[in-house]
Design a protein around this motif. Structure first.
Motif, PDB file in Angstrom:
ATOM      1  N   LEU A  32       4.714 -16.099 -13.779  1.00 59.41           N
ATOM      2  CA  LEU A  32       4.982 -15.192 -12.667  1.00 59.41           C
ATOM      3  C   LEU A  32       4.964 -13.739 -13.126  1.00 59.41           C
ATOM      4  CD1 LEU A  32       7.973 -17.171 -11.130  1.00 59.41           C
ATOM      5  CD2 LEU A  32       5.616 -17.096 -10.274  1.00 59.41           C
ATOM      6  N   ARG A  36      11.885 -23.590  -0.531  1.00 60.59           N
ATOM      7  CA  ARG A  36      12.591 -22.455   0.109  1.00 60.59           C
ATOM      8  C   ARG A  36      13.823 -22.929   0.864  1.00 60.59           C
ATOM      9  NH1 ARG A  36      10.638 -17.236   1.200  1.00 60.59           N
ATOM     10  NH2 ARG A  36      12.321 -16.116   2.186  1.00 60.59           N
ATOM     11  N   SER A  60       9.017 -11.257 -14.171  1.00 60.46           N
ATOM     12  CA  SER A  60       9.935 -12.384 -14.037  1.00 60.46           C
ATOM     13  C   SER A  60      10.999 -12.383 -15.123  1.00 60.46           C
ATOM     14  CB  SER A  60       9.158 -13.701 -14.090  1.00 60.46           C
ATOM     15  OG  SER A  60       8.501 -13.817 -15.339  1.00 60.46           O
ATOM     16  N   SER A 102       3.972 -16.237  -4.873  1.00 61.74           N
ATOM     17  CA  SER A 102       4.704 -16.048  -6.125  1.00 61.74           C
ATOM     18  C   SER A 102       4.733 -14.586  -6.565  1.00 61.74           C
ATOM     19  CB  SER A 102       4.124 -16.940  -7.229  1.00 61.74           C
ATOM     20  OG  SER A 102       2.790 -16.587  -7.500  1.00 61.74           O
ATOM     21  N   ARG A 108      19.117 -13.593   0.044  1.00 65.63           N
ATOM     22  CA  ARG A 108      17.965 -13.394  -0.837  1.00 65.63           C
ATOM     23  C   ARG A 108      16.977 -14.535  -0.642  1.00 65.63           C
ATOM     24  NH1 ARG A 108      18.911  -8.462  -1.311  1.00 65.63           N
ATOM     25  NH2 ARG A 108      20.398  -7.748  -2.858  1.00 65.63           N
ATOM     26  N   THR A 142      11.240 -11.445 -10.125  1.00 70.57           N
ATOM     27  CA  THR A 142      11.481 -12.808  -9.688  1.00 70.57           C
ATOM     28  C   THR A 142      12.352 -13.438 -10.764  1.00 70.57           C
ATOM     29  OG1 THR A 142       9.467 -13.063  -8.409  1.00 70.57           O
ATOM     30  CG2 THR A 142      10.431 -15.080  -9.306  1.00 70.57           C
ATOM     31  N   SER A 193       5.754 -11.993  -4.560  1.00 73.92           N
ATOM     32  CA  SER A 193       6.916 -11.343  -3.969  1.00 73.92           C
ATOM     33  C   SER A 193       8.154 -11.762  -4.749  1.00 73.92           C
ATOM     34  CB  SER A 193       7.075 -11.751  -2.508  1.00 73.92           C
ATOM     35  OG  SER A 193       5.954 -11.358  -1.770  1.00 73.92           O
ATOM     36  N   PRO A 194       8.995 -10.796  -5.124  1.00 69.63           N
ATOM     37  CA  PRO A 194      10.204 -11.167  -5.859  1.00 69.63           C
ATOM     38  C   PRO A 194      11.055 -12.168  -5.072  1.00 69.63           C
ATOM     39  CG  PRO A 194       9.887  -8.800  -5.932  1.00 69.63           C
ATOM     40  CD  PRO A 194       8.892  -9.357  -4.944  1.00 69.63           C
ATOM     41  N   SER A 195      11.594 -13.109  -5.775  1.00 69.34           N
ATOM     42  CA  SER A 195      12.481 -14.109  -5.177  1.00 69.34           C
ATOM     43  C   SER A 195      13.354 -14.671  -6.295  1.00 69.34           C
ATOM     44  CB  SER A 195      11.685 -15.219  -4.492  1.00 69.34           C
ATOM     45  OG  SER A 195      10.926 -15.946  -5.439  1.00 69.34           O
ATOM     46  N   ILE A 196      14.189 -15.603  -5.919  1.00 63.66           N
ATOM     47  CA  ILE A 196      15.030 -16.286  -6.890  1.00 63.66           C
ATOM     48  C   ILE A 196      14.684 -17.763  -6.812  1.00 63.66           C
ATOM     49  CG2 ILE A 196      17.399 -16.848  -7.571  1.00 63.66           C
ATOM     50  CD1 ILE A 196      18.158 -14.090  -6.252  1.00 63.66           C
ATOM     51  N   PHE A 213      16.770  -9.148  -9.241  1.00 61.07           N
ATOM     52  CA  PHE A 213      16.003  -9.215  -8.004  1.00 61.07           C
ATOM     53  C   PHE A 213      15.887  -7.827  -7.375  1.00 61.07           C
ATOM     54  CE2 PHE A 213      15.968  -9.436  -3.382  1.00 61.07           C
ATOM     55  CZ  PHE A 213      14.809 -10.151  -3.164  1.00 61.07           C
TER      56      PHE A 213
END
Length: 190
Positions: A35, A183, A38, A8, A111, A89, A10-13, A84
């Motif tokens: 997070l 994911r 965020s 959690s 992404r 995140t 690492s940046p993500s969407i 992002f």
């Protein structure tokens, strides 16, 4: 740091979807609060920005409503991508049902994207709707109509959670603990 925390960081969407009154807004806010760096991106805000000519959203959509819905999804994806790129995140929360889910997932193809579908039982959705100030459904049969679209016409992408018996905190814990199952796209290890 445990595995859950490292994933959690690492940046993500994260796309949180489901029916109206499924708990998307509350869960997305609490998830974003848990997070680092965020953003809680509320997709519906882009619909509300249309002042003149806003099409009515409902079970049956006019051609114009379809165009506005797709525009809303594209704008939200563009905003999410900018956040992002800045290292955030993004918890993008919106109602994305039916074939539209695969379309929105394609917007995020390059992404790291996690999809979480909140799918409490229809009776739970109806009870939650009854306890809200805002109204999204005309009646209980409308809840069943939308639930049918969710369960029968929405692609099985990401993590589907029956949150009927879960608290908001428990739902957020489930999401964080099962990010790998959620994911759907993005570079490996992101």
């Amino acid at each position: 740091m445990n595995e859950r925390e490292s994933r959690s960081d690492s940046p993500s969407i994260l796309l949180i979807t489901g029916l109206m009154a499924a708990g998307k807004s509350t869960v997305a806010q609490r998830l974003a609060e848990r997070l680092p760096r965020s953003v809680h991106l509320r997709g519906d805000v882009f619909r509300r920005m249309i002042v003149g000519g806003q099409a009515e959203m409902g079970f049956e959509l006019s051609e114009e409503a379809e165009r506005q819905l797709r525009l809303r999804y594209r704008i939200a994806a563009a905003a999410a991508d900018l956040y992002f790129q800045a290292g955030f995140t993004v918890v993008h929360q919106d109602i994305v049902l039916g074939p539209g889910l695969a379309e929105v997932v394609r917007y995020y193809a390059d992404r790291p994207l996690h999809v979480v579908v909140l799918c409490p039982r229809p009776a739970v959705v109806a009870a939650r709707e009854a306890g809200r100030a805002k109204r999204g459904y005309q009646d209980t049969s409308a809840v069943l109509d939308f639930d049918r679209v969710l369960r029968a016409e929405t692609p099985r992408l990401g993590l589907w959670l029956d949150t009927s018996e879960l608290t908001v905190a428990e739902t957020v814990d489930e999401i964080l603990g099962r990010l790998g199952e959620a994911r759907v796209s993005g570079a490996a290890g992101a």
